[in-house]
Design a protein around this motif. Structure first.
Motif: not given
Ligand code: FES
Lengths: 336, 375
Positions: B42, B46, B49-50, B52, B111
């Motif tokens: 997790r 996370s 994502r941050k 990116e 992706d």
């Protein structure tokens, strides 16, 4: 297009998991012990929560040792709590993974998943003049939601628990009694023995005239249903049954492939992939040795055993199994 | 060619015993999986994502060169994390046990231009089952290269260093074509196969979305920084491609890794299967950061033995696996990234030419490629 292959919500969840439009979650804000093995969990639901009616239950998805498990618990908070929080009250059952986790280990701040409240064990729109609550053990939880939600002019409760200190919400119940809002009979089964529903009339002479809500173990509810219908007042009785008993894992059993509608017998050593193919069911597969995850299939009911580790997996919503390395551990239902 | 079997000293019983020891390691890790592991994946998701989000945010100002550099670097790392430690491993089912439908092999999409479902088939199923079996495991040379002396040389192989380089730069497209088995499916007849066409359409859709996001929407959002943002995303994609290509080449190409004949896997036992994974893979040694950026594929040997164990556990498993290699006197092929990449490339160059004769004294002028003959 901006975030493919993810959704914008995958990013927003990082910042605001309880926002409107997110998958429904709740944050545990406090855990209050009720008895030695029961506790009330205070939850702040996300914006998508549509509220509940007293007596309903909610399914919660809790991560225990990293594994997401779903269980249903009755809501014990009134329907219109000012602060928008809701509560569930959980009794730790022996070997209960989720209940023990919630009662003894979970920390405030933990996020859990929620479904919307559901269930028709609720009060009618017009409140009945005379009410009887017949409860046992944690069967009191949905009823407590009702008592906190609506005041009745004439409410009687018969509650069974092994000993006085096992009675969940005992202080609050006795306050209601002191305020004249409830008449209560506690049956302490450890000393008094189990309640004989046929003799309910001794405790509540006018039981047959009362709108009754009963919740507790199967034995109690079966007896109540029989008693009420024998006296021709079955429509006055509302019951709420807990989850049917725990699956007992054996070796082998009857396997149902529910999508195809075929049922066959399987031993405890043959992979379900082979069992299905043998029965002419179209089974997805790949490596056939447990490494490619090309054969994962929902387990709808029953239990299976991992042929490599011996580990038992029981059916729960959303549980997928690798059919190439799993065998029937008792009767089970595979969605193929 | 001379076939020297590096496992010839093992008896059939020893091989099965080895299999049991590996099974025991696996069982132990499975029994110990829990909250910490779940928290790990997790946290990685996370963080990815941050990173990116921030990098793409910085790229809005990429007209300003330092912003371009920082944004491009951040986006490259984010894309590498998405493909390696997160995507590859989730799609292996390593995190299915968490029962979180959002982090699950059946729902994850990455992706990358190859749709997850197609990649799972060619990678999880074919490559991991038939690891290094000539003619069955097309990961060996991706069907475009000669990777073993046993394969017949053809003048077209002279170009393979060039193909390999082009493939590295556009690796995700190479993978998509490979997952589609484009080479063999382009024949007139096969092209019409409805199943193939459906899969090709899925790839088309995925490419369209990816291209639209990286080369249209984000540059447009950057307004005046349109061109720098476009260049930045292109660069990040190429960086990610070359990186993953390099890591993956190190897994099965370096000298010392065995390839196997088709008939050698007939009737293979569990122990023999494990042994083939052990002899057919190679590791990359290095720091924790290196292991992380390779998606723990630096522990390729452990990954091939236990493809569905959570990646964060490979490091501890490696210690025990290595001890087994020693106990059974087998060669554990491992080395730092530059060395392994060099070794793999040298092989690509060497095999682009026909096999060399061995010297008159009978000593080969290089390590002989070995072949495991079925017991
Ligand atoms: S068929 Fe590959 S995991 Fe079951």
């Amino acid at each position: 297009m901006v975030t493919t292959p993810l959704l914008p919500s995958d990013y927003l969840d990082l910042i605001s998991p309880l926002r409107a439009g997110a998958d429904l979650r709740g944050r545990i804000e406090a855990v209050h012990p009720e008895t030695g093995d029961a506790a009330t969990v205070v939850i702040r639901p996300g914006r998508g929560w549509r509220g509940h009616r007293a007596g309903q239950y909610v399914r919660v998805g809790v991560d225990v040792d990293g594994v997401r498990l779903w269980r249903a618990y009755s809501l014990t908070s009134p329907a219109d709590r000012r602060d928008g929080r809701v509560t569930i009250t959980v009794k730790a059952i022996p070997d209960g993974k989720v209940s023990n986790h919630l009662v003894r280990r979970v920390k405030p701040g933990t996020m859990i998943r929620l479904d919307q409240a559901t269930g028709d064990f609720v009060l009618p729109p017009v409140k009945p003049a005379k009410v009887l609550y017949l409860t046992a053990g944690s069967g009191i939880t949905p009823v407590m939601g009702m008592l906190r939600d609506t005041g009745f002019d004439d409410a009687v409760m018969v509650h069974c628990a092994p000993r006085p200190h096992d009675v969940i919400f005992r202080r609050e119940l006795h306050r209601l009694v002191a305020d004249g809002k409830l008449r209560l009979t506690e049956v302490h089964t450890a000393t008094d023995g189990v309640l004989d529903v046929a003799r309910l009339g001794d405790l509540v002479p006018d039981w047959a005239e009362r709108e009754t809500w009963a919740c507790g173990p199967t034995g109690l509810l079966d007896a109540a249903e029989e008693h009420w219908s024998r006296h021709g007042v079955a429509e006055r009785l509302h019951t709420e049954r807990f989850r049917p008993g725990v699956v007992v894992a054996g070796t082998g059993g009857e396997v149902t492939f529910s999508a195809t509608g075929r049922t066959v017998c399987a031993d405890g050593a043959t992979p379900l992939l082979d069992v299905g193919e043998e029965a002419g069911v179209l089974m997805p597969s790949g490596c056939r040795m447990g490494i490619c995850f090309g054969c994962v299939t929902p387990l709808k009911a029953g239990a299976v055993r991992d042929l490599r580790t011996g580990e038992i997996t029981e059916a729960e919503p959303g549980v997928l199994i690798q059919t190439c390395v799993s065998a029937a551990a008792g009767p089970c239902d595979i969605e193929r | 060619m001379t076939a020297i079997d590096p496992t010839a000293h093992l008896t059939a019983e020893q091989i099965e015993e080895l299999g049991r020891e590996l099974d025991a390691i696996r069982d132990e890790v499975i029994a110990g999986r829990g909250e910490k592991d779940a928290a790990y994946i997790r946290k990685v998701i996370s963080a990815q994502r941050k990173l990116e989000l921030v990098s793409r945010g910085v790229l809005l100002f990429s007209l300003f060169p330092p912003a371009w550099v920082i944004g491009t670097a951040g986006l490259s790392v984010a894309k590498i994390m998405d493909n390696m430690e997160i995507g590859h491993n989730i799609l292996h089912g390593q995190w299915d046990w968490m029962r979180d439908p959002k982090i699950h092999s059946t729902t994850w999409e990455w992706d990358h231009v190859s749709p997850a479902a197609q990649w799972k088939h060619s990678h999880n199923e074919l490559h991991h089952t038939y690891t290094n079996v000539l003619g069955k495991d097309n990961d060996l040379g991706y069907g475009i290269m000669r990777v073993d002396e046993d394969q017949r040389w053809h003048p077209v192989h002279l170009g393979q260093p060039l193909w390999n380089f082009v493939n590295a730069c556009f690796f995700e497209y190479g993978i998509a074509a490979y997952d589609l088995e484009l080479g063999k499916n382009l024949s007139k007849q096969r092209r019409k196969d409805p199943e193939f066409r459906a899969r090709a359409r899925a790839v088309g859709r995925k490419i369209r979305k990816q291209v639209l996001k990286d080369y249209v929407v984000h540059p447009l959002l950057s307004g005046p920084s349109f061109l720098p943002t476009l260049a930045a995303t292109f660069t990040a994609n190429v960086v990610r491609n070359i990186w993953s290509h390099s890591v993956i080449m190190c897994g099965h190409f370096p000298e010392g890794v065995q390839v196997f004949e088709r008939r050698s896997i007939e009737g293979e036992t569990r122990g023999q299967w494990y042994l083939r994974q052990m002899m057919g893979s190679a590791n990359i040694s290095g720091s924790r950061a290196m292991h992380f950026m390779t998606g723990n594929l630096s522990h390729q040997i452990e990954h091939h033995l236990f493809p569905d164990l959570p990646s964060n556990r490979y490091a501890e498993v490696a210690v025990r696996v290595r001890a087994l290699f020693e106990k059974y006197e087998l060669e554990y092929v491992s080395g730092p990234l530059p060395k392994q990449v060099f070794s793999a490339w040298r092989k690509v160059f060497r095999l682009s030419l026909p096999n060399r004769r061995t010297g008159a004294a009978g000593t080969p002028d290089r390590e002989p490629e070995r072949e495991l003959v079925a017991a």
